[in-house]
Design a protein around this motif. Structure first.
Motif: not given
Length: 177
Positions: A81-108
């Motif tokens: 959620r981003f914004g202030f007070g009642p003007l907070r905008l919701a941004a729903p997402c789903r993780v479609v890939w993730a990586a946890e490797e020795p030199d690379r970690a994160g997700f999309g």
């Protein structure tokens, strides 16, 4: 909370999925790509990687993420959620890939119904061969409906603002501050 609700792949709001993992974007989408040095050494990398996967990159950037949201892994749903007070905008997402490797970690993650954009964004901590720690941020998106298309200049400005916040947050996470 969306973090516990299950969505089908058909509910993602864009057809070309998982392309951020490949660093590619489909035609007709606005593309954002950054690779920024944010620290050095394995400890900075580990702090940044954990911060990305535990949603702290989002939190430090000023977005709200429910504390009960599971660590980023394929299939996890999240609402930031981003914004202030009642003007907070919701941004729903789903993780479609993730990586946890020795030199690379994160997700999309990809957008779900209710998100102001349609597309995908990825966040990666990378430990370079030279010991530098990088945040790689890659996204492709377009407005999700006529309302957001009409406000495209504002939408782009907000995306650029949030991207700058992600980059600053990555520096803080890597430094442990």
């Amino acid at each position: 909370m969306i973090g516990r609700k299950s969505y089908s792949a058909a509910e993602l709001t864009y057809p070309d999925q998982r392309l951020t993992r490949l660093g590619r974007a489909p035609e007709g989408y606005r593309v954002v790509r950054h690779r920024v040095a944010v620290g050095s050494g394995r400890e900075d990398f580990a702090r940044l990687a954990d911060g990305i996967l535990a949603w702290n990159l989002h939190r430090v950037a000023g977005l709200r993420v429910d504390p009960s949201t599971p660590r980023a892994a394929e299939g996890v749903d999240v609402v930031s959620r981003f914004g202030f007070g009642p003007l907070r905008l919701a941004a729903p997402c789903r993780v479609v890939w993730a990586a946890e490797e020795p030199d690379r970690a994160g997700f999309g993650y990809g957008t779900l119904p209710g998100h102001p954009a349609s597309g995908e964004e990825s966040f990666l901590a990378v430990l370079g061969a030279d010991g530098q720690v990088y945040l790689e941020l890659f996204a492709y998106s377009r407005p999700s409906n006529w309302f957001y298309r009409a406000g495209a200049p504002v939408t782009v400005a907000v995306q650029e603002f949030v991207t700058r916040r992600y980059l600053a947050a990555a520096r803080k996470l890597a430094a442990g501050t």
